[in-house]
Scaffold this motif. Structure first.
Motif, PDB file in Angstrom:
ATOM      1  N   ILE A 195       0.871  -1.187   0.000  1.00  0.00           N
ATOM      2  CA  ILE A 195       0.000   0.000   0.000  1.00  0.00           C
ATOM      3  C   ILE A 195       0.911   1.242   0.000  1.00  0.00           C
ATOM      4  O   ILE A 195       1.130   1.880   1.040  1.00  0.00           O
ATOM      5  N   PRO A 196       1.492   1.607  -1.160  1.00  0.00           N
ATOM      6  CA  PRO A 196       2.507   2.672  -1.214  1.00  0.00           C
ATOM      7  C   PRO A 196       2.036   4.012  -0.647  1.00  0.00           C
ATOM      8  O   PRO A 196       2.828   4.753  -0.065  1.00  0.00           O
ATOM      9  N   GLU A 197       0.731   4.309  -0.809  1.00  0.00           N
ATOM     10  CA  GLU A 197       0.254   5.626  -0.365  1.00  0.00           C
ATOM     11  C   GLU A 197       0.311   5.810   1.147  1.00  0.00           C
ATOM     12  O   GLU A 197       0.226   6.936   1.646  1.00  0.00           O
ATOM     13  N   LEU A 198       0.471   4.708   1.907  1.00  0.00           N
ATOM     14  CA  LEU A 198       0.565   4.840   3.365  1.00  0.00           C
ATOM     15  C   LEU A 198       1.874   5.501   3.780  1.00  0.00           C
ATOM     16  O   LEU A 198       1.926   6.277   4.730  1.00  0.00           O
ATOM     17  N   ASN A 199       2.961   5.120   3.083  1.00  0.00           N
ATOM     18  CA  ASN A 199       4.282   5.696   3.373  1.00  0.00           C
ATOM     19  C   ASN A 199       4.617   5.621   4.866  1.00  0.00           C
ATOM     20  O   ASN A 199       4.971   6.616   5.503  1.00  0.00           O
TER      21      ASN A 199
END
Length: 312
Positions: A195-199
């Protein structure tokens, strides 16, 4: 009003309601698991009833019956347990064979607990990019073979360079998945790949002690876009203390020991000293691994009646 507990921050819980609103909640009333003292009566993954307040917060007034839950002992000298998560479809244990090294005892205790609570477990070996020479590869193969031979799915990944991540994503589809493991094994890095957008924040490994730093302080549940699933991220743990295991049942949570124990001479065999013990014979013949048997013995010791009584 009903909702799903998606984050536990100690005294507050974040509950996601049916209309996707996130509300900060506190507990109203006394929730206890029958016969078990817990440090957290409500866990991430619980479905709860809430009563809204005028200030935008709410009280949790009831918990729906749980499909399952998984717990561990909260400290070495405690009879109290900590509920890690509730209502999960599978548990992924993230381990590393170097930087830091995960012990087989930790792995086996986690797997035995998952067996006890009937939660399918998957072993994820991360940081395979650090295993460069032939000796490292042989060690990796031995680990994978050991746990596959017992019946557990094993996947080998590198969250750093992306190896194996697509396969891991496939295994997360349509599932509520608990991620657990020691600090520093790369849980946050794995979640950032999925889930890249969580960062999520990640931390360097301590070069002095070769251990990880805590980057996750509270359990939290994240929806996985396009996968119809959730990941439950949990703080890294150093040890995995078992709780509420009856001595005569511990062998049931080691599939290979349980299978061979059917051939023991005595029905109540503890597989420690009895004559005609098929398990001890299997150890001597290397049909059961010594490391798994040692872990079994360590849980038996946990289950001794006086193990956690404090001396006066």
């Amino acid at each position: 009003m009903h909702g799903l507990v998606i984050k536990n921050t100690g005294s507050w819980y974040i509950v996601k309601t049916d209309n996707n609103e996130e509300i900060s909640c506190k507990i109203k009333g006394n929730f206890r698991l029958k016969g078990i003292r817990t440090t957290n009566p409500i866990a991430v993954g619980d479905i709860v009833s809430i009563l809204p307040n005028t200030d935008g917060t709410a009280f949790i007034t009831a918990i729906n019956d749980r499909k399952n839950y998984i717990i561990r002992r909260s400290s070495n000298l405690s009879k109290e347990a900590h509920i890690i998560a509730a209502n999960i479809d599978q548990a992924m244990l993230i381990v590393t064979l170097s930087h830091p090294t995960t012990s087989t005892t930790f792995v086996d205790r986690f797997l035995a607990t998952a067996e006890a609570y009937r939660i399918p477990a998957i072993l994820v070996i991360n940081k395979i990019d650090l295993l460069c020479d032939n000796e490292d590869q042989e060690y990796l193969n031995a680990w994978s073979y050991l746990y596959r031979s017992v019946g557990y799915p094993v996947i080998e990944i590198s969250a750093e360079n992306g190896d194996g991540i697509d396969r891991l994503k496939t295994m997360l589809t349509n599932k509520v998945t608990l991620l657990s493991g020691n600090s520093g094994v790369g849980k946050s890095t794995i979640i950032n790949k999925v889930i890249p957008e969580l960062n999520l924040r990640t931390a360097e490994i301590s070069t002095t002690h070769d251990t990880g730093m805590h980057t996750t302080t509270f359990s939290e549940m994240f929806p996985i876009p396009d996968r119809n699933g959730y990941i439950i991220d949990t703080p890294g743990v150093k040890g995995f203390g078992t709780i509420d295991f009856k001595r005569q049942e511990v062998a049931h949570f080691f599939p290979e020991i349980f299978k061979i124990s059917q051939n023991c001479r005595f029905g109540d065999c503890t597989h420690t000293h009895e004559p005609g013990c098929a398990v001890i014979e299997a150890i001597e013949n290397s049909t059961i691994s010594q490391s798994r048997y040692s872990s079994y013995l360590s849980i038996l010791e946990d289950s001794a009646d006086d193990k956690y009584r404090k001396s006066h």
